[in-house]
Design a protein around this motif. Structure first.
Motif, PDB file in Angstrom:
ATOM      1  N   PRO B  38       0.968  -1.201   0.030  1.00 12.00           N
ATOM      2  CA  PRO B  38      -0.040  -0.038   0.091  1.00 12.00           C
ATOM      3  C   PRO B  38       0.919   1.241   0.082  1.00 12.00           C
ATOM      4  O   PRO B  38       2.062   1.209   0.394  1.00 12.00           O
ATOM      5  CB  PRO B  38      -0.939  -0.121   1.339  1.00 12.00           C
ATOM      6  N   SER B  39       0.263   2.215  -0.204  1.00 17.84           N
ATOM      7  CA  SER B  39       1.039   3.504  -0.476  1.00 17.84           C
ATOM      8  C   SER B  39       1.690   3.909   0.953  1.00 17.84           C
ATOM      9  O   SER B  39       0.939   3.770   1.955  1.00 17.84           O
ATOM     10  CB  SER B  39      -0.281   4.815  -0.864  1.00 17.84           C
ATOM     11  N   GLY B  40       2.685   4.483   0.840  1.00 18.76           N
ATOM     12  CA  GLY B  40       3.446   5.082   2.110  1.00 18.76           C
ATOM     13  C   GLY B  40       4.152   3.971   2.706  1.00 18.76           C
ATOM     14  O   GLY B  40       4.652   4.027   3.871  1.00 18.76           O
ATOM     15  N   GLY B  42       6.856   2.117   1.984  1.00 19.27           N
ATOM     16  CA  GLY B  42       8.195   2.410   1.924  1.00 19.27           C
ATOM     17  C   GLY B  42       8.919   1.890   0.612  1.00 19.27           C
ATOM     18  O   GLY B  42      10.127   1.529   0.635  1.00 19.27           O
ATOM     19  N   LYS B  43       8.130   1.505  -0.387  1.00 23.36           N
ATOM     20  CA  LYS B  43       8.543   0.869  -1.595  1.00 23.36           C
ATOM     21  C   LYS B  43       9.597   1.738  -1.973  1.00 23.36           C
ATOM     22  O   LYS B  43      10.663   1.313  -2.393  1.00 23.36           O
ATOM     23  CB  LYS B  43       7.626   0.520  -2.276  1.00 23.36           C
ATOM     24  N   SER B  44       9.239   2.971  -2.472  1.00 24.37           N
ATOM     25  CA  SER B  44      10.234   3.990  -3.191  1.00 24.37           C
ATOM     26  C   SER B  44      11.335   4.182  -2.194  1.00 24.37           C
ATOM     27  O   SER B  44      12.396   4.425  -2.838  1.00 24.37           O
ATOM     28  CB  SER B  44       9.473   5.482  -3.313  1.00 24.37           C
ATOM     29  N   THR B  45      11.268   4.337  -1.031  1.00 29.42           N
ATOM     30  CA  THR B  45      12.193   4.730  -0.049  1.00 29.42           C
ATOM     31  C   THR B  45      13.364   3.392  -0.069  1.00 29.42           C
ATOM     32  O   THR B  45      14.518   3.802  -0.198  1.00 29.42           O
ATOM     33  CB  THR B  45      11.862   4.809   1.424  1.00 29.42           C
ATOM     34  N   PHE B  46      12.566   2.232  -0.067  1.00 29.10           N
ATOM     35  CA  PHE B  46      13.696   1.099  -0.276  1.00 29.10           C
ATOM     36  C   PHE B  46      14.574   1.258  -1.566  1.00 29.10           C
ATOM     37  O   PHE B  46      15.733   0.841  -1.643  1.00 29.10           O
ATOM     38  CB  PHE B  46      12.961  -0.089   0.078  1.00 29.10           C
ATOM     39  N   THR B 203       5.314  -1.353  -8.661  1.00 25.90           N
ATOM     40  CA  THR B 203       3.987  -1.125  -9.290  1.00 25.90           C
ATOM     41  C   THR B 203       2.862  -1.203  -8.166  1.00 25.90           C
ATOM     42  O   THR B 203       2.859  -2.212  -7.306  1.00 25.90           O
ATOM     43  CB  THR B 203       4.010  -2.060 -10.320  1.00 25.90           C
ATOM     44  N   HIS B 204       1.903  -0.715  -8.612  1.00 28.00           N
ATOM     45  CA  HIS B 204       0.717  -0.613  -7.834  1.00 28.00           C
ATOM     46  C   HIS B 204      -0.246  -1.381  -8.633  1.00 28.00           C
ATOM     47  O   HIS B 204      -1.429  -1.856  -7.917  1.00 28.00           O
ATOM     48  CB  HIS B 204      -0.096   0.698  -7.511  1.00 28.00           C
ATOM     49  N   ASN B 205       0.193  -2.051  -9.662  1.00 29.69           N
ATOM     50  CA  ASN B 205      -0.801  -2.932 -10.515  1.00 29.69           C
ATOM     51  C   ASN B 205      -0.616  -4.281 -10.371  1.00 29.69           C
ATOM     52  O   ASN B 205       0.735  -4.923 -10.740  1.00 29.69           O
ATOM     53  CB  ASN B 205      -0.561  -2.581 -12.156  1.00 29.69           C
TER      54      ASN B 205
HETATM   55  N1  ATP Z   1      11.375  12.955   1.560  1.00 30.58           N
HETATM   56  C1  ATP Z   1      10.577  12.355   2.379  1.00 30.58           C
HETATM   57  N2  ATP Z   1      10.674  13.055   3.754  1.00 30.58           N
HETATM   58  C2  ATP Z   1      10.124  12.568   5.031  1.00 30.58           C
HETATM   59  N3  ATP Z   1       9.318  11.499   4.939  1.00 30.58           N
HETATM   60  C3  ATP Z   1       9.297  11.056   3.614  1.00 30.58           C
HETATM   61  C4  ATP Z   1       9.721  11.259   2.481  1.00 30.58           C
HETATM   62  N4  ATP Z   1       9.533  10.419   1.609  1.00 30.58           N
HETATM   63  C5  ATP Z   1       8.953   9.344   2.099  1.00 30.58           C
HETATM   64  N5  ATP Z   1       8.564   9.593   3.395  1.00 30.58           N
HETATM   65  C6  ATP Z   1       7.622   9.045   4.260  1.00 30.58           C
HETATM   66  O1  ATP Z   1       8.005   7.746   4.338  1.00 30.58           O
HETATM   67  C7  ATP Z   1       7.190   6.655   4.226  1.00 30.58           C
HETATM   68  C8  ATP Z   1       7.473   5.686   2.984  1.00 30.58           C
HETATM   69  O2  ATP Z   1       7.204   6.423   2.091  1.00 30.58           O
HETATM   70  P1  ATP Z   1       7.630   5.795   0.277  1.00 30.58           P
HETATM   71  O3  ATP Z   1       7.508   6.982  -0.554  1.00 30.58           O
HETATM   72  O4  ATP Z   1       8.907   5.188   0.278  1.00 30.58           O
HETATM   73  O5  ATP Z   1       6.058   4.862   0.280  1.00 30.58           O
HETATM   74  P2  ATP Z   1       5.797   4.133  -1.015  1.00 30.58           P
HETATM   75  O6  ATP Z   1       5.624   2.956  -0.676  1.00 30.58           O
HETATM   76  O7  ATP Z   1       6.740   4.467  -2.278  1.00 30.58           O
HETATM   77  O8  ATP Z   1       4.341   4.868  -1.480  1.00 30.58           O
HETATM   78  P3  ATP Z   1       3.530   5.019  -2.737  1.00 30.58           P
HETATM   79  O9  ATP Z   1       3.122   3.764  -3.073  1.00 30.58           O
HETATM   80  O10 ATP Z   1       2.572   6.023  -2.364  1.00 30.58           O
HETATM   81  O11 ATP Z   1       4.454   5.582  -3.814  1.00 30.58           O
HETATM   82  C9  ATP Z   1       5.975   7.588   4.136  1.00 30.58           C
HETATM   83  O12 ATP Z   1       5.304   7.405   5.488  1.00 30.58           O
HETATM   84  C10 ATP Z   1       6.237   8.866   3.682  1.00 30.58           C
HETATM   85  O13 ATP Z   1       5.502   9.699   4.125  1.00 30.58           O
END
Ligand code: ATP
Ligand code: MG
Lengths: 223, 251
Positions: B38-40, B42-46, B203-205
Motif C-alpha cells: 500500500p501507499s506509504g 516504503g517501496k520507493s524509499t527502499f 508497481t501498484h498494478n
Molecule cells: N522525503 C521524505 N521526507 C520525509 N518522509 C518521507 C519522505 N519520503 C517518504 N517519506 C515517508 O516515508 C514513508 C514511506 O514512503 P515511500 O514514498 O517510500 O512509500 P511508497 O511505498 O513508495 O508509497 P507510494 O506507493 O505512495 O509511492 C511514508 O510514510 C512517507 O511519508
C-alpha cells in the motif's frame, strides 16, 4: 459488508451447491427407480439432467467472467479454478445417473433377480462422499476432503464384488443375462461417479491449501 | 543462489520517522523483483536505498548493509558516482532532458568519458533498438525529446538508463501514467532487459507485477511481510496479510 467481488464469488458458490444438490438427487432417484422398477421416476431423472446441463454452462460462464473481469489471485483464484473443474465433474455425475435411469427403463418392470443391496449401498456412499466434499469446502477442512478420497476405495471394491457375483449368475442361467448386464453397468456407473467425486475432493484440497494432490496417494495405506 | 543485491537488516529513517524496518532481501541476478504494497509502505524509499539516492535528502539515516556483487555500497571507500552508473533508475514521470532525442542518450555517455563520436552513435542506436524505439524516432533524432508521446518518453528514459550499461535497473511505477499499449511495450521491454540486467520494479498494478516479475516482495508499513516466487505469491501466499492485499480485501 460484502464487496462486489465477494458477492460474485458467493453467487458462483450458491450455484455450485445447487448443482451438487441436483446431482445428489439424481443419484438417489436413479437408484430408487431401479429398486422399485419405477419408470416414471427414471424418466424424471433423465428430464432433470437438462437442468444440470444448463447450470453447468451458467457456472462456466460466471467463472470465466469472474476470471476476466476480476483477475483474481490467491484463494479467490484457486476457488474459481476449483469450481470450474468441480462443475464438470458434477455434470458428469448427472450424466452417469441418467445412465442408471436408462437401465431401469431397459429392465422395464421385470422382476429383479434378488433384492438390491450392494448397489443402493454404493449409492449411499456416493451421496455421503459428495456431501462431505462440500462440507470440506464450506469449512475449509482439508482432512475431510482427504477422507473422501479414501472412501472411493470402498466403491471400487463393491463394484468388483458386484461384478463377480453377477458374472456367476450369468454362468448359471442364460435367462438373466440381460438383467445382469444392466446391473453390471449400473455398478460401473456408480464406480465412475466415485471417481468424479474423488476429483471434486482433490480440487477442494487445491482450493483450501493450494496443493495439487492429483495422481498422488493420500497415505501409505492407499495404492 | 546467485544474488546480485543483498539487503541485510536495512532500516531507514527520515528524521525520527522510521520508514524501513529491518529488511532482509536478496535479489537474484538477471531476475525481476516486483515490490508491492500500500501507499506509504516504503517501496520507493527502499528502492532509493539501492542507489543511495536518499543520501541527498537531509536528516536521513540508514543502518544495516546493502551489497551489490558482494560489495557493501554504504562502505567507507565506496565510489558513489560509479554506483549511480551501475544502478540506473527510471521514474514514474518520464523526465527527458529538454534536448534532442540523440543528446538525451549521448549526454550520459559523455559524462561517463566516452568521446568517440562513432562509438556514441553506435550506442545511441543500440539503446533505442533495445527499447523498441528506434523505428519510431530514427528520422527525428535531432528533434526535441519533449515532442515524444508519454510512452515514447518513458522508453527514451529507459534507453538513456541502459546506454551507460548499468547492472541493475530500478523502476518506480514506470508505467503508471501510460496507456495500455505503451504499458505493454514497457512490460515487454522489462522481460527482454532482464537477460542483461537485474531489475527491481515498484508497481501498484497487481497484474503487472504478476506479468513481469520473477519474484514479488510485499511491503507493509516499512516491513517486508513476504517475498517469494511471483507465481506462488499470486496463487498461494504464505501470509494472510499478503493474501488480503492481493485479493483486494485490505482494509
Ligand atoms: N522525503 C521524505 N521526507 C520525509 N518522509 C518521507 C519522505 N519520503 C517518504 N517519506 C515517508 O516515508 C514513508 C514511506 O514512503 P515511500 O514514498 O517510500 O512509500 P511508497 O511505498 O513508495 O508509497 P507510494 O506507493 O505512495 O509511492 C511514508 O510514510 C512517507 O511519508
Ligand atoms: Mg512510491
Amino acid at each position: 459488508m460484502q464487496t462486489h467481488l465477494e458477492l460474485e464469488l458467493e453467487q458462483i458458490k450458491i450455484k455450485i451447491f445447487e448443482m451438487a444438490d441436483l446431482s445428489i438427487e439424481a443419484i438417489i432417484d436413479s437408484i430408487e427407480s431401479l429398486k422399485n422398477a419405477d419408470i416414471t421416476l427414471a424418466n424424471k431423472v433423465i428430464e432433470k439432467d437438462k437442468l444440470i446441463d444448463k447450470l453447468e454452462l451458467d457456472i462456466d460462464d460466471e467463472c470465466i467472467k469472474f476470471l476476466v473481469t476480476r483477475q483474481p489471485a490467491a484463494s479467490d483464484l484457486r476457488f474459481v479454478l476449483a469450481m470450474l473443474k468441480i462443475n464438470t465433474d458434477l455434470e458428469r455425475i448427472g450424466d452417469l445417473s441418467t445412465n442408471i435411469a436408462k437401465e431401469t427403463i431397459k429392465i422395464d418392470g421385470g422382476a429383479l433377480l434378488k433384492p438390491l443391496i450392494d448397489i443402493p449401498r454404493m449409492g449411499e456412499i456416493s451421496v455421503s462422499m459428495i456431501k462431505q466434499s462440500f462440507d470440506a469446502i464450506t469449512e475449509k477442512d482439508v482432512e475431510k476432503a482427504k477422507d473422501v478420497i479414501k472412501m472411493d476405495n470402498e466403491l471400487d471394491e463393491l463394484n468388483l464384488q458386484i461384478y463377480r457375483e453377477l458374472f456367476t449368475y450369468m454362468g448359471e442361467s442364460t435367462r438373466h443375462v440381460s438383467q445382469c448386464l444392466s446391473l453390471i453397468l449400473v455398478a460401473k456407473a456408480l464406480e465412475r461417479i466415485g471417481d468424479h467425486i474423488k476429483n471434486i475432493a482433490e480440487r477442494s484440497v487445491y482450493y483450501i491449501e493450494g496443493e495439487d494432490i492429483r495422481h498422488k496417494a493420500v497415505n501409505k495405506n492407499m495404492s | 543462489m546467485n544474488n546480485k543485491i543483498t539487503a541485510s537488516d536495512v532500516c531507514f529513517y527520515y528524521g525520527n520517522n522510521q520508514a524501513i524496518k529491518n529488511i532482509n532481501l536478496a535479489v537474484e541476478k538477471n531476475s525481476v523483483l516486483a515490490l508491492i504494497g500500500p501507499s506509504g509502505c516504503g517501496k520507493s524509499t527502499f528502492l532509493r536505498c539501492i542507489n543511495r539516492m536518499n543520501d541527498i535528502i537531509p536528516g536521513t539515516k540508514i543502518t544495516g548493509e546493502i551489497k551489490i556483487d558482494d560489495e557493501s555500497i554504504y562502505g567507507q571507500n565506496f565510489d558513489v558516482t560509479n554506483l549511480r552508473r551501475r544502478v540506473g533508475m527510471v521514474f514514474q514521470k518520464s523526465n527527458p532532458f529538454p534536448q534532442s532525442i540523440f543528446d538525451n542518450i549521448a549526454y550520459g555517455l559523455k559524462i561517463n568519458g566516452i568521446k568517440d563520436k562513432y562509438e556514441i552513435e553506435r550506442i545511441v542506436e543500440h539503446s533505442l533498438k533495445s527499447t523498441a524505439l528506434w523505428d519510431e524516432v530514427k528520422d527525428r533524432l535531432n528533434k526535441s525529446a519533449m515532442g515524444l508521446s508519454g510512452g515514447q518518453q518513458q522508453r527514451l528514459c529507459i534507453a538513456r538508463t541502459i546506454a551507460v550499461q548499468p547492472d541493475v535497473i530500478l523502476m518506480d511505477e514506470p508505467a503508471s501514467a501510460l496507456d495500455p499499449i505503451s504499458t505493454q511495450k514497457i512490460e515487454e521491454l522489462i522481460q527482454t532487459l532482464k537477460e542483461n540486467f537485474t531489475i527491481m520494479i515498484v508497481t501498484h498494478n497487481m497484474q503487472q507485477a504478476a506479468r513481469v516479475s520473477d519474484y514479488t516482495a510485499f511491503f507493509y508499513m516499512g516491513e517486508l511481510i513476504e517475498v517469494n516466487k511471483t507465481e506462488i505469491i499470486f496463487t498461494k501466499p504464505d501470509k494472510e496479510m499478503t493474501e488480503n492485499y492481493i485479493t483486494g480485501k485490505f482494509g
